[in-house]
Design a protein around this motif. Structure first.
Motif, PDB file in Angstrom:
ATOM      1  N   ASN A 115     -25.682  16.576  27.608  1.00 25.42           N
ATOM      2  CA  ASN A 115     -25.938  16.073  26.265  1.00 25.42           C
ATOM      3  C   ASN A 115     -24.758  15.240  25.770  1.00 25.42           C
ATOM      4  OD1 ASN A 115     -26.976  15.973  23.486  1.00 25.42           O
ATOM      5  ND2 ASN A 115     -25.437  17.507  23.058  1.00 25.42           N
ATOM      6  N   GLN A 124     -25.688  11.333  25.203  1.00 25.68           N
ATOM      7  CA  GLN A 124     -25.822  10.952  23.799  1.00 25.68           C
ATOM      8  C   GLN A 124     -24.587  10.203  23.313  1.00 25.68           C
ATOM      9  OE1 GLN A 124     -28.957  11.317  23.879  1.00 25.68           O
ATOM     10  NE2 GLN A 124     -29.393  12.453  22.034  1.00 25.68           N
ATOM     11  N   PHE A 138     -25.984   6.796  22.458  1.00 23.61           N
ATOM     12  CA  PHE A 138     -26.367   6.956  21.057  1.00 23.61           C
ATOM     13  C   PHE A 138     -25.181   6.612  20.145  1.00 23.61           C
ATOM     14  CE2 PHE A 138     -26.942   9.928  17.341  1.00 23.61           C
ATOM     15  CZ  PHE A 138     -27.886   9.143  16.702  1.00 23.61           C
ATOM     16  N   LEU A 194     -25.111  15.547  17.596  1.00 24.35           N
ATOM     17  CA  LEU A 194     -25.282  14.549  18.652  1.00 24.35           C
ATOM     18  C   LEU A 194     -26.666  14.676  19.283  1.00 24.35           C
ATOM     19  CD1 LEU A 194     -23.143  12.596  19.749  1.00 24.35           C
ATOM     20  CD2 LEU A 194     -22.660  14.233  21.553  1.00 24.35           C
ATOM     21  N   ALA A 195     -27.103  15.936  19.451  1.00 24.94           N
ATOM     22  CA  ALA A 195     -28.382  16.175  20.122  1.00 24.94           C
ATOM     23  C   ALA A 195     -29.568  15.962  19.196  1.00 24.94           C
ATOM     24  CB  ALA A 195     -28.411  17.593  20.683  1.00 24.94           C
ATOM     25  N   LEU A 211     -29.643  14.205  15.921  1.00 22.35           N
ATOM     26  CA  LEU A 211     -29.693  13.120  14.937  1.00 22.35           C
ATOM     27  C   LEU A 211     -30.541  11.885  15.294  1.00 22.35           C
ATOM     28  CD1 LEU A 211     -26.227  12.877  13.173  1.00 22.35           C
ATOM     29  CD2 LEU A 211     -28.417  13.572  12.239  1.00 22.35           C
ATOM     30  N   PRO A 212     -30.708  11.551  16.575  1.00 23.48           N
ATOM     31  CA  PRO A 212     -31.390  10.280  16.871  1.00 23.48           C
ATOM     32  C   PRO A 212     -32.689  10.010  16.080  1.00 23.48           C
ATOM     33  CG  PRO A 212     -30.507  11.145  18.889  1.00 23.48           C
ATOM     34  CD  PRO A 212     -30.230  12.174  17.819  1.00 23.48           C
ATOM     35  N   THR A 215     -33.371  10.417  13.111  1.00 20.23           N
ATOM     36  CA  THR A 215     -33.164  10.011  11.723  1.00 20.23           C
ATOM     37  C   THR A 215     -32.697   8.561  11.615  1.00 20.23           C
ATOM     38  OG1 THR A 215     -30.879  10.748  11.728  1.00 20.23           O
ATOM     39  CG2 THR A 215     -32.518  12.348  11.053  1.00 20.23           C
ATOM     40  N   ILE A 216     -32.426   7.917  12.732  1.00 23.33           N
ATOM     41  CA  ILE A 216     -32.028   6.511  12.690  1.00 23.33           C
ATOM     42  C   ILE A 216     -33.278   5.655  12.851  1.00 23.33           C
ATOM     43  CG2 ILE A 216     -30.614   4.716  13.786  1.00 23.33           C
ATOM     44  CD1 ILE A 216     -28.864   6.846  12.707  1.00 23.33           C
ATOM     45  N   PRO A 217     -33.533   4.705  11.929  1.00 18.91           N
ATOM     46  CA  PRO A 217     -34.722   3.862  12.062  1.00 18.91           C
ATOM     47  C   PRO A 217     -34.781   3.198  13.436  1.00 18.91           C
ATOM     48  CG  PRO A 217     -33.725   3.503   9.935  1.00 18.91           C
ATOM     49  CD  PRO A 217     -32.788   4.408  10.696  1.00 18.91           C
ATOM     50  N   VAL A 230     -35.882   0.361  14.476  1.00 16.96           N
ATOM     51  CA  VAL A 230     -35.431  -1.030  14.593  1.00 16.96           C
ATOM     52  C   VAL A 230     -33.926  -1.074  14.834  1.00 16.96           C
ATOM     53  CG1 VAL A 230     -35.236  -3.210  13.390  1.00 16.96           C
ATOM     54  CG2 VAL A 230     -37.247  -1.813  13.061  1.00 16.96           C
ATOM     55  N   ILE A 231     -33.212  -0.215  14.129  1.00 18.59           N
ATOM     56  CA  ILE A 231     -31.754  -0.195  14.263  1.00 18.59           C
ATOM     57  C   ILE A 231     -31.359   0.345  15.634  1.00 18.59           C
ATOM     58  CG2 ILE A 231     -29.641   0.809  13.325  1.00 18.59           C
ATOM     59  CD1 ILE A 231     -30.948   0.723  10.592  1.00 18.59           C
ATOM     60  N   MET A 232     -32.048   1.415  16.076  1.00 17.36           N
ATOM     61  CA  MET A 232     -31.787   1.924  17.427  1.00 17.36           C
ATOM     62  C   MET A 232     -32.056   0.827  18.455  1.00 17.36           C
ATOM     63  SD  MET A 232     -30.606   4.909  17.645  1.00 17.36           S
ATOM     64  CE  MET A 232     -30.853   5.237  19.371  1.00 17.36           C
ATOM     65  N   VAL A 280     -32.661   9.082  24.920  1.00 14.35           N
ATOM     66  CA  VAL A 280     -31.925   9.368  23.692  1.00 14.35           C
ATOM     67  C   VAL A 280     -32.887   9.841  22.598  1.00 14.35           C
ATOM     68  CG1 VAL A 280     -30.549   8.357  21.848  1.00 14.35           C
ATOM     69  CG2 VAL A 280     -30.092   7.747  24.220  1.00 14.35           C
ATOM     70  N   PRO A 286     -33.937  15.213  21.542  1.00 18.65           N
ATOM     71  CA  PRO A 286     -34.028  16.156  20.426  1.00 18.65           C
ATOM     72  C   PRO A 286     -35.308  16.990  20.448  1.00 18.65           C
ATOM     73  CG  PRO A 286     -33.300  14.035  19.639  1.00 18.65           C
ATOM     74  CD  PRO A 286     -33.657  13.851  21.069  1.00 18.65           C
TER      75      PRO A 286
END
Lengths: 284, 267
Positions: A20, A24, A28, B104-105, B107-108, B110-112, B114-116, B142, B146
């Motif tokens: 992870n 990430q 990420f 880190l595991a 949150l992905p 919650t990011i829009p 388009v931004i990702m 990524v 989650p």
């Protein structure tokens, strides 16, 4: 368990911890950090040049179209959040208090389905249904009413946002409402509290965290979505995400798109932080 | 008495209305996929398989399907592996910075997207990895980890916390305990995570659109068709995608409801 925990990092522990951390971090955290860095790069002769210059920020933030898009996106997301929460609440209330456990479980299963059906296909469906000569207006025609223009207006965009967020908001609200201690509601009723008053003074404050979490997710989803405002709202005016796409796809202006993206992330952080603070504030 | 019955009736009809709104676009797409009109309205046109035949003979759709399926399978395996490792770490260990580790595991989502997508495109092209066959896989892992982590963590929460210690006391090594206790116990969640992450990857369009380059997936094809005119092919593709995803979701759901390894769980 505790005795094994206190030892230092063993090979065994590291094996489970690393995947992870590595993935990430590399794909990420670093991309987002790089996006921030990219917003300070320069574009010379249609090529991006690494640098550290605030020119993109100054240029973007002085453009009227950026601020128009910003206010429009923010207001639309806010309106969508209020509307979605209000539409979802009676449904969640009904599911939590007026139906059996089995029905509620089935209802939640059905609400999960939309997450796994293509959002694009659903939006295309709405496009056809809401069109000027689509299903709804044909039905209105039979009733002798004039066509109601929904496509390429704010109404269309809001239908799209509802499609995106309503199932999730209902699920989150239902879960938090079902966890309320029923004896508190019974106590309020025994003390002569009317039904509506119970909802507003007992149930809503008790379920506050779940309601706010639902609203935050609705805001995040609507704020970042580009499909509804583009295909149902006709991009009039464009939202921030449409601005990102146009700026990115039309050439090498990635640093300016990065400026828009970073301002969106900052906005979402502020909104989420404010909402979480409100959710956990003690009642006075 | 009649008052409660009226309110109960009100809530039931209201719930039905919300469900109609949720189901309407899915159902409409299904019906329109068999409808001969290019611009469907009521009354409906004739029954036809024309749109299905069109996509069946479209080579682009088959290429995209191949890329979608291979990516979804690879993504589900990698994401489930990482999700399992993370869930086990959270279940078993406490350490400094654990909340950052979990953020880190988790949150992905919650990011829009388009931004990702933009961040991924920028970073992957910077290190020369964008537009390759594996770009979509990297990005989707990524986004999917989650979900895998959450599903497996919920299953591990049901594991009796002394089961692992009992195995160690009986002389099993940590690795053997993992292989004979933890993995078998988590197996239903692992398989359901494989299905759900595959479904998520199979449907994702925004990030794929940014990083895919020429390797278009099915959702990217849908997005590109959408940018043209109204085209009922989308309904046929959509119905097919829906059936695929739903099969995966139903399998996952059935597995999550099974109660294998009862002896090891709390109940």
């Amino acid at each position: 368990m505790a005795s094994k925990t206190s030892k230092g990092l063993t090979w065994y522990a590291a094996t489970w911890r690393l995947p992870n951390l590595v993935w990430q971090f590399l794909f990420f955290v670093v991309p987002l950090a790089f996006l921030f860095y990219l917003s300070f790069w320069l574009v010379r002769n249609y090529r991006m040049v690494p640098g550290f210059d605030s020119v993109n920020w100054v240029k973007m933030l002085s453009k009227d179209y950026f601020w128009d898009a910003y206010y429009f996106t923010f207001c639309m997301a806010l309106v969508a959040t209020v509307i979605t929460s209000c539409i979802a609440f009676p449904c969640s209330y009904g599911l939590a208090f007026k139906t059996s456990n089995a029905t509620r479980r089935w209802a939640i299963f059905f609400l999960i389905i939309p997450f796994f059906t293509s959002y694009l296909v659903r939006i295309y469906s709405w496009q056809v249904i809401l069109a000027e000569n689509g299903v709804i207006n044909a039905a209105l025609g039979y009733l002798g009413l004039n066509p109601f223009i929904m496509l390429n207006t704010v109404v269309g965009t809001l239908v799209g946002y509802l499609t995106l967020a309503l199932p999730l908001v209902v699920i989150l609200q239902t879960l938090s409402l079902s966890n309320i201690d029923r004896s508190l509601i019974g106590a309020a009723e025994n003390l002569g509290c009317g039904r509506l008053r119970v909802v507003f003074t007992v149930i809503i404050p008790l379920a506050k965290i779940g309601l706010i979490v639902g609203a935050v997710f609705c805001f995040i989803l609507s704020f970042g979505d580009f499909v509804s405002p583009y295909y149902l709202g006709g991009s009039k005016p464009p939202t921030l995400s449409i601005l990102i796409i146009d700026t990115t796809k039309s050439g090498q202006q990635w640093p300016r798109a990065a400026v828009v993206a970073v301002s969106m992330i900052l906005t979402l952080l502020v909104v989420a932080f404010a909402a979480v603070t409100a959710a956990y504030r003690k009642r006075t | 008495m009649t008052a409660t019955r009226t309110t109960s009736l009100f809530f039931k009809s209201y719930i039905c209305l919300v469900f109609v709104f949720v189901v309407a676009p899915i159902l409409a797409s299904f019906i329109f996929s068999f409808n001969s009109d290019r611009f469907p309205t009521i009354p409906l046109g004739n029954f036809t398989l024309h749109w299905y035949k069109t996509i069946y003979h479209d080579k682009d759709v088959w290429d995209a399907l191949w890329i979608s399926v291979t990516s979804a399978i690879s993504v589900s395996i990698i994401a489930t592996f990482i999700g399992f490792c993370t869930a086990y770490t959270d279940y078993r260990y406490n350490f400094f910075g654990k909340s950052a580790y979990l953020a880190l595991a988790l949150l992905p989502p919650t990011i829009p997207l388009v931004i990702m997508g933009l961040a991924m495109l920028a970073w992957l092209s910077h290190i020369g990895m964008s537009g390759r066959w594996y770009s979509i896989i990297i990005a989707h892992v990524v986004l999917c980890t989650p979900f895998a982590m959450a599903i497996i963590r919920i299953r591990l929460a049901q594991l009796n916390s002394s089961a692992e210690a009992a195995a160690w006391n009986l002389g099993a090594s940590e690795w053997r305990t993992m292989g004979e206790i933890i993995i078998p116990f988590s197996l239903p969640a692992i398989i359901s995570s494989l299905c759900l992450t595959a479904a998520v990857s199979f449907d994702e369009f925004a990030v794929s659109w940014f990083v895919s380059g020429l390797n278009k997936t099915i959702p990217v094809i849908i997005l590109e068709v959408l940018q043209g005119q109204v085209d009922p092919q989308i309904n046929a593709i959509g119905t097919f995608v829906f059936l695929t995803s739903m099969t995966l979701v139903v399998i996952a759901q059935i597995l999550l409801m099974t109660r294998h390894g009862k002896g090891l769980s709390h109940e």
